[in-house]
Design an enzyme around this catalytic site. Structure first.
Site, PDB file in Angstrom:
ATOM      1  N   LEU A   1      -0.518  95.070 -75.627  1.00 41.04           N
ATOM      2  CA  LEU A   1      -0.354  96.492 -75.608  1.00 41.04           C
ATOM      3  C   LEU A   1      -2.087  96.813 -75.300  1.00 41.04           C
ATOM      4  O   LEU A   1      -2.783  97.741 -74.893  1.00 41.04           O
ATOM      5  CB  LEU A   1      -0.340  97.159 -77.052  1.00 41.04           C
TER       6      LEU A   1
ATOM      7  N   TYR B   1       7.365  87.763 -91.554  1.00 36.58           N
ATOM      8  CA  TYR B   1       6.273  88.577 -90.498  1.00 36.58           C
ATOM      9  C   TYR B   1       6.382  89.865 -90.822  1.00 36.58           C
ATOM     10  O   TYR B   1       6.124  90.518 -91.250  1.00 36.58           O
ATOM     11  CB  TYR B   1       6.662  88.362 -88.996  1.00 36.58           C
TER      12      TYR B   1
ATOM     13  N   LYS C   1       4.180  93.316 -91.389  1.00 34.80           N
ATOM     14  CA  LYS C   1       4.168  94.382 -91.021  1.00 34.80           C
ATOM     15  C   LYS C   1       4.838  95.701 -92.049  1.00 34.80           C
ATOM     16  O   LYS C   1       3.824  96.640 -91.526  1.00 34.80           O
ATOM     17  CB  LYS C   1       5.032  94.555 -90.013  1.00 34.80           C
TER      18      LYS C   1
ATOM     19  N   THR D   1       6.360  97.886 -86.484  1.00 36.47           N
ATOM     20  CA  THR D   1       7.698  96.728 -85.813  1.00 36.47           C
ATOM     21  C   THR D   1       9.340  97.520 -86.242  1.00 36.47           C
ATOM     22  O   THR D   1       9.201  98.114 -87.050  1.00 36.47           O
ATOM     23  CB  THR D   1       7.757  95.669 -85.715  1.00 36.47           C
ATOM     24  N   ASP D   2      10.367  97.433 -85.650  1.00 40.18           N
ATOM     25  CA  ASP D   2      11.433  97.325 -85.516  1.00 40.18           C
ATOM     26  C   ASP D   2      11.424  96.564 -86.577  1.00 40.18           C
ATOM     27  O   ASP D   2      13.076  97.011 -87.159  1.00 40.18           O
ATOM     28  CB  ASP D   2      12.004  97.150 -84.336  1.00 40.18           C
TER      29      ASP D   2
ATOM     30  N   ASP E   1     -12.739  89.758 -85.949  1.00 41.14           N
ATOM     31  CA  ASP E   1     -11.248  88.347 -86.132  1.00 41.14           C
ATOM     32  C   ASP E   1     -11.772  89.602 -87.053  1.00 41.14           C
ATOM     33  O   ASP E   1     -12.099  90.112 -88.101  1.00 41.14           O
ATOM     34  CB  ASP E   1     -11.841  87.687 -86.697  1.00 41.14           C
ATOM     35  N   ILE E   2      -9.915  90.446 -87.889  1.00 39.36           N
ATOM     36  CA  ILE E   2     -10.152  91.711 -88.972  1.00 39.36           C
ATOM     37  C   ILE E   2      -9.323  91.103 -89.819  1.00 39.36           C
ATOM     38  O   ILE E   2      -9.284  92.278 -90.508  1.00 39.36           O
ATOM     39  CB  ILE E   2      -8.327  92.879 -88.267  1.00 39.36           C
TER      40      ILE E   2
END
Ligand SMILES: NC(=O)c1ccc[n+]([C@@H]2O[C@H](COP(=O)([O-])OP(=O)(O)OC[C@H]3O[C@@H](n4cnc5c(N)ncnc54)[C@H](OP(=O)(O)O)[C@@H]3O)[C@@H](O)[C@H]2O)c1
Length: 286
Positions: A8, A121, A125, A97-98, A32-33
């Protein structure tokens, strides 16, 4: 932009540059976040108006073994980013995310549907969304689903299309679940709609899925049809094909909120795949 080398990220940089924005992309090697001080410094030096976060820990099954690693990138680092954005008065555009949903729905999820993540995960998110919104008023959270873009040819994680092509190359029968439905999203179109939302100064949560609710089996069938391949493709299901992480059985996203604003609908999946393969061919020829 952070995570600028993901599938993306590359499309967003391209889309922003196409529209004349002075876009600057950092990949993990440069920012690096999870490094709060580095992020703060990068934003202080660059003084952006809008920060896009395309960086993410996306290994849904591995996250069950290392939930802290997923949480560090998808949740705590988003908190860092939100705090750093506040300091330079920048808007944050963050992707989610879905998988924040549990998949019990039978029609595409709207933005205000109750969330109920099913694994490490997904929890990480959702926590990232909450952190972004906790520290910032000017935040746009874009939830998407099954992202596939030509950038995935070069990334470590790739995408579902690349996985199918690899499996087809192996000559073995390919088994894909038919009882899990999502809305696969074409990265260049996702990038363009996201920038449209930013142009319209939108904040809050928006869904940008691919616009078609489709099972992974049917999506695989369409991929092979458009690619002109005919491997042996067999339908399987959640019971036969166990994964470490639980996943929502139905996670298609409704784009109605975005479309009500007058944004173009996402391209039909077949068209998106045709464009994907055309760009993939161009990349290979370079
Ligand atoms: N892919 C999907 O199917 C999907 C579905 C729903 C939502 N989303 C969301 O959509 C967004 C974009 O995903 P994508 O498909 O573009 O993912 P992607 O291709 O895997 O790209 C993610 C990028 O983030 C980078 N990254 C990971 N950890 C980082 C860190 N600590 N600091 C900086 N960069 C880091 C990765 O770098 P490395 O290569 O070095 O790890 C990679 O370049 C993410 O928020 C994702 O959660 C994706």
């Amino acid at each position: 932009m952070f995570g600028a080398f993901g599938q993306l990220g590359v499309e967003l940089v391209r889309e922003l540059q196409k529209r004349g924005w002075a876009a600057r992309g950092w990949d993990r090697a440069h920012a690096d976040i999870t490094d709060a001080a580095a992020i703060e410094q990068a934003l202080a030096d660059y003084d952006p108006q809008v920060v896009f976060n395309c960086a993410a820990y996306n290994q849904v099954d591995v996250a069950e073994k290392e939930p802290q690693a997923a949480y560090a990138v998808n949740a705590l680092a988003v908190r860092n980013l939100a705090l750093a954005c506040r300091q330079v008065d920048a808007k944050l555009v963050h992707f989610s995310t879905d998988y924040v949903f549990d998949g019990k729905a039978r029609q595409p999820y709207a933005e205000d549907a109750p969330t109920h993540p099913l694994g490490a995960y997904a929890v990480s998110k959702l926590a990232g969304e909450l952190y972004a919104q906790a520290y910032l008023d000017r935040v746009l959270v874009v939830r998407t689903s099954g992202v596939f873009g030509p950038g995935g040819v070069a990334t470590a994680r790739g995408n579902f299309v690349e996985l199918m092509l690899r499996l087809a190359g192996s000559g073995q029968p390919i088994r894909v679940v038919e009882d899990h439905v999502a809305s696969p999203s074409f990265a260049p179109a996702l990038a363009a709609r996201t920038v449209d939302l930013v142009d319209r100064e939108q904040t809050g949560v928006f869904h940008i899925g691919g616009g078609t609710a489709i099972s992974w089996f049917e999506f695989a069938r369409l991929i092979f049809e458009v690619a002109g391949l005919s491997p042996v493709l067999l339908a399987t299901n959640e019971r036969e094909y166990r994964t470490t992480a639980r996943r929502p059985r139905y996670s298609a996203l409704s784009n109605a909120k975005m479309e009500r604003l007058g944004l173009d609908p996402m391209p039909p999946l077949r068209e998106a795949l045709q464009q994907y393969f055309a760009e993939r061919k161009e990349l290979a020829a370079r």
